[in-house]
Motif scaffolding. Sequence first.
Motif, PDB file in Angstrom:
ATOM      1  N   ARG A 307       0.825  -1.216   0.000  1.00 59.91           N
ATOM      2  CA  ARG A 307       0.000   0.000   0.000  1.00 59.91           C
ATOM      3  C   ARG A 307       0.858   1.264   0.000  1.00 59.91           C
ATOM      4  O   ARG A 307       0.469   2.288  -0.562  1.00 59.91           O
ATOM      5  N   SER A 308       2.012   1.203   0.637  1.00 55.95           N
ATOM      6  CA  SER A 308       2.874   2.389   0.723  1.00 55.95           C
ATOM      7  C   SER A 308       3.378   2.821  -0.641  1.00 55.95           C
ATOM      8  O   SER A 308       3.699   3.987  -0.858  1.00 55.95           O
ATOM      9  N   GLY A 309       3.480   1.868  -1.579  1.00 59.14           N
ATOM     10  CA  GLY A 309       3.964   2.166  -2.933  1.00 59.14           C
ATOM     11  C   GLY A 309       5.453   2.433  -2.998  1.00 59.14           C
ATOM     12  O   GLY A 309       5.972   2.839  -4.032  1.00 59.14           O
ATOM     13  N   ALA A 310       6.165   2.172  -1.905  1.00 61.89           N
ATOM     14  CA  ALA A 310       7.598   2.493  -1.852  1.00 61.89           C
ATOM     15  C   ALA A 310       8.489   1.309  -2.245  1.00 61.89           C
ATOM     16  O   ALA A 310       9.697   1.476  -2.372  1.00 61.89           O
ATOM     17  N   PHE A 311       7.884   0.125  -2.430  1.00 55.70           N
ATOM     18  CA  PHE A 311       8.700  -1.059  -2.682  1.00 55.70           C
ATOM     19  C   PHE A 311       8.166  -1.863  -3.866  1.00 55.70           C
ATOM     20  O   PHE A 311       6.959  -1.952  -4.077  1.00 55.70           O
ATOM     21  N   LYS A 312       9.106  -2.452  -4.603  1.00 58.36           N
ATOM     22  CA  LYS A 312       8.736  -3.394  -5.643  1.00 58.36           C
ATOM     23  C   LYS A 312       8.439  -4.730  -4.976  1.00 58.36           C
ATOM     24  O   LYS A 312       8.824  -4.970  -3.829  1.00 58.36           O
ATOM     25  N   ASN A 313       7.790  -5.636  -5.723  1.00 58.17           N
ATOM     26  CA  ASN A 313       7.379  -6.911  -5.134  1.00 58.17           C
ATOM     27  C   ASN A 313       8.562  -7.701  -4.595  1.00 58.17           C
ATOM     28  O   ASN A 313       8.488  -8.289  -3.507  1.00 58.17           O
ATOM     29  N   TYR A 314       9.668  -7.716  -5.340  1.00 60.27           N
ATOM     30  CA  TYR A 314      10.814  -8.498  -4.882  1.00 60.27           C
ATOM     31  C   TYR A 314      11.439  -7.868  -3.624  1.00 60.27           C
ATOM     32  O   TYR A 314      11.987  -8.557  -2.774  1.00 60.27           O
ATOM     33  N   GLU A 315      11.301  -6.529  -3.485  1.00 58.81           N
ATOM     34  CA  GLU A 315      11.825  -5.858  -2.298  1.00 58.81           C
ATOM     35  C   GLU A 315      10.972  -6.179  -1.064  1.00 58.81           C
ATOM     36  O   GLU A 315      11.497  -6.374   0.044  1.00 58.81           O
ATOM     37  N   VAL A 316       9.659  -6.276  -1.286  1.00 55.08           N
ATOM     38  CA  VAL A 316       8.771  -6.678  -0.188  1.00 55.08           C
ATOM     39  C   VAL A 316       9.114  -8.090   0.253  1.00 55.08           C
ATOM     40  O   VAL A 316       9.208  -8.390   1.450  1.00 55.08           O
ATOM     41  N   SER A 317       9.333  -8.955  -0.726  1.00 47.39           N
ATOM     42  CA  SER A 317       9.698 -10.355  -0.431  1.00 47.39           C
ATOM     43  C   SER A 317      10.972 -10.417   0.400  1.00 47.39           C
ATOM     44  O   SER A 317      11.036 -11.135   1.413  1.00 47.39           O
ATOM     45  N   GLU A 318      11.970  -9.652  -0.003  1.00 44.23           N
ATOM     46  CA  GLU A 318      13.250  -9.654   0.721  1.00 44.23           C
ATOM     47  C   GLU A 318      13.093  -9.101   2.133  1.00 44.23           C
ATOM     48  O   GLU A 318      13.667  -9.632   3.090  1.00 44.23           O
ATOM     49  N   LYS A 319      12.306  -8.021   2.283  1.00 46.81           N
ATOM     50  CA  LYS A 319      12.137  -7.411   3.603  1.00 46.81           C
ATOM     51  C   LYS A 319      11.483  -8.383   4.584  1.00 46.81           C
ATOM     52  O   LYS A 319      11.749  -8.340   5.785  1.00 46.81           O
ATOM     53  N   LEU A 320      10.648  -9.272   4.053  1.00 42.62           N
ATOM     54  CA  LEU A 320       9.944 -10.216   4.915  1.00 42.62           C
ATOM     55  C   LEU A 320      10.724 -11.511   5.120  1.00 42.62           C
ATOM     56  O   LEU A 320      10.242 -12.421   5.794  1.00 42.62           O
ATOM     57  N   GLY A 321      11.919 -11.608   4.518  1.00 39.09           N
ATOM     58  CA  GLY A 321      12.762 -12.776   4.740  1.00 39.09           C
ATOM     59  C   GLY A 321      12.533 -13.912   3.763  1.00 39.09           C
ATOM     60  O   GLY A 321      12.993 -15.038   4.004  1.00 39.09           O
ATOM     61  N   TYR A 322      11.819 -13.639   2.655  1.00 34.76           N
ATOM     62  CA  TYR A 322      11.604 -14.676   1.642  1.00 34.76           C
ATOM     63  C   TYR A 322      12.600 -14.459   0.512  1.00 34.76           C
ATOM     64  O   TYR A 322      12.563 -13.433  -0.191  1.00 34.76           O
ATOM     65  N   SER A 323      13.479 -15.430   0.312  1.00 33.33           N
ATOM     66  CA  SER A 323      14.526 -15.273  -0.700  1.00 33.33           C
ATOM     67  C   SER A 323      13.988 -15.412  -2.118  1.00 33.33           C
ATOM     68  O   SER A 323      14.585 -14.902  -3.062  1.00 33.33           O
TER      69      SER A 323
END
Length: 347
Positions: A307-323
């Motif tokens: 929702r923030s629009g600040a991250f791409k999908n792969y960046e969200v994945s990385e931030k949550l610990g999913y490689s």
Amino acid sequence: MYKVLIIDDDKSTRYLLKRFKKWEAHGFIIKDEAADGKEALRKLKAFPFDLIITDIEMPGLNGIEFLQELKSMKKQACVIFLSTHSNFEYAKQGIRLGVFDYMVKPFDDHSLGETLARVKAYLDKEYLQRTKKLYYFRESERKLAACLLSGSDPDHGLLESIFVETAEMLENNLYKTGILLNTMLANLREKIYAANPWLEKIEDDMLAYDLTQAQSISELKQKFQVCLNALLEIIKKYELHQPGSIIRRTCAYVVNHVEQDITLKMIAVEVHFSKDYIGKLFKRKTGYNFNEYVTKIKMEHAKHLIRSGAFKNYEVSEKLGYSKPDYFSRLFKKYTGYTPAEFKKIL
């Protein structure tokens, strides 16, 4: 200052009332005027007045008819009739309908001042009574919050007093009572969030209610009780009434470390119990498998990041610990029904 509406088809009478110099000294201010009852009713729909001074004989809608319309609108205002000796019988009829007082035309400053003094004393007393009732209502809300946060079922007597206090304040208006009780439930929810900030990320829709839809006082009471039970169930589910409980500390830890790779072993170190014991206890108390719970929190956080629009999908994945972004996308779709890309489009 109490707000005054003057109603009279005679401009000279309206002028005499407005030229009185001691309105503010008596605690009043003239906010508006009307030339007849119909115009006055339109103004009353848009703005509340504390005191209405109205002539009895007016074209279109006389004072008695105006008073009847005012009562049907359930507007709370102190009404004074202006009358001549010839329509004194009308004045007495008005008093039977709830008029506070009447003044005979022509009136002088002294008689107007005396009447305003009586009106102010009456309005002050009414205000104090409403304030006192509101105080008791807020005190009941505080007691109810304390009861819920302790994990206890609300006392029946307390609930009944809340309904009595609400009904008295709102003169048994069912719709307005529903609004006030909705507000109380929202306040209770915020108190629970304030005591457990992490909870809002898990139970952000803690209550789905609208008590204004109730068709009777019994239905209103029933719905209110259902909402309270739902709040109490959440408190017991996460053991919020136990400050040092394992469940509460586990949930808070997961929410506060959502962007880390969280394991039961980490929780075990945090709360000083074995991971097997924590896993079994967590499942029994919350109904969630621990890993399911961690995934739920991560997916809720993912929704926030998208929702923030600040991250791409792969960046969200990385931030949550999913490689692997594909694995994250599958988890997200299973949880929300949408892929991350689809979710972004529906925002």
